[in-house]
Design an enzyme around this catalytic site. Sequence first.
Site: not given
Length: 443
Positions: A160, A255, A283
């Site tokens: 994702y 990522d 994050k």
Amino acid sequence: MFMIDLSTFKAMTTYKNSHKNSQKLFEKAKAVIPGGVNSPVRAFKAVGGNPIFIQKAKGSKIFDVDGNSYIDYVLSWGPLILGHAHPRVVKALKAAIEKGTSYGAPTPLEIELANLVLKAYPSMDKVRMVNSGTEATMSAIRVARGFSKRDAIVKFEGCYHGHADGLLVRAGSGATTFGVPDSLGVPKSYAKNTITLPFNDSNALKALINKEWKKISCIILEPVVGNIGCVLPKPGFLETLRSLTKKYGIILIFDEVMTGFRVSYGGAQEFYKIKPDMTCLGKVIGGGLPVGAYGGKKEIMSMVSPEGPVYQAGTLSGNPLAMTAGIETLKLLSEKGVYKRLQYLSSMLEKGLIDAAKRAKVTTRFYRAGTMFCTYFTDRDVFDYKTAKTSDTAKFSRFFSGMLRRGINLAPSQFEAGFMSLAHTEKDIEKTVRAAYSSFKEC
Ligand SMILES: *Cc1c(COP(=O)(O)O)cnc(C)c1O
């Protein structure tokens, strides 16, 4: 067929009675917000039941609107590696807020956070701040395409990278949970330039690159796949990726929105000793405020506007509050012994959960990378999207509900990672393992 015994039934009734305010709020929310939530996985659709509405959080615990408390392993889906409302982060934010919340002009804070990030990720020479992980990956790919003058991108099944159109193809996270890997509203022509491969399959990768390399601008991946639980790279997979992309002039993008500062301070690239050409972060680097970042080698990042011709912008990018929370978080994380402590706590939880499943005679597979982890209810080794999907999600749902009733907050889906924080204590973990044993027995 699975039957619930009387004590479980009673516990479920008690649970309902002690979550009345959450239930009421969920009804109200559904009237004004699609599905009652501002991000799909929060809605408990995959596990059944209603989401708990949160009033406040502190350290390792969150408190709902009915006064229940939970030991939290969701941690806002990863960012809160120091735990909730860390005193030093709160203090820094209070001081910052007095000076104004946004200027739309550069600040010294942006240089400070950039330097902290670049020092931890030597593969990057320059970094651009954005507001979310989605923006980071979307922008990184635009830059990679601009630099390489090629259009196709390669991603891996179950990875994702946020919800940008071209990346919402065979994605993990909510997309996996809901079994709709391709979202309605994404034009076929967008997805056409996205090629997907199974994770950990070096042969498929070699075959594709040999045939199509002229078209491929970049390969993007989660070096540890956290959006279908926690899937580790097989030995040699990342090395193969690195050498092939180098040989054919394809930009390798890690990522690390989830793995950054989580698998280790320097992310998965430090842990596995692989230097990508570009890196996406998010994050943890926002310390609980909305931040993303992307960066890479000088020659690639000089493509970014206003230095170069690839446009990318943001009204609130580099926001002083977000920068402040990020700076304080990274400073704290870089202090001596922090990752040793995180490693110790994570390993203690790992041992406890594996042992609890064994004692309860439930077959599981447990995986962990630093402070992220996942228990799958399967007897198969999990190394890609297909094998992750062998997990018995009905068993997971019962486990999840059992844990929640016992005051342990896990992500409401099998296909999400759990997270450890510095605020968790040995006592928290002991309680978690006891709850896990009882919950496993109900699977
Ligand atoms: C969470 C996540 C994203 C998206 O970040 P948002 O801030 O939710 O947009 C992208 N990539 C990975 C690996 C993630 O875990």
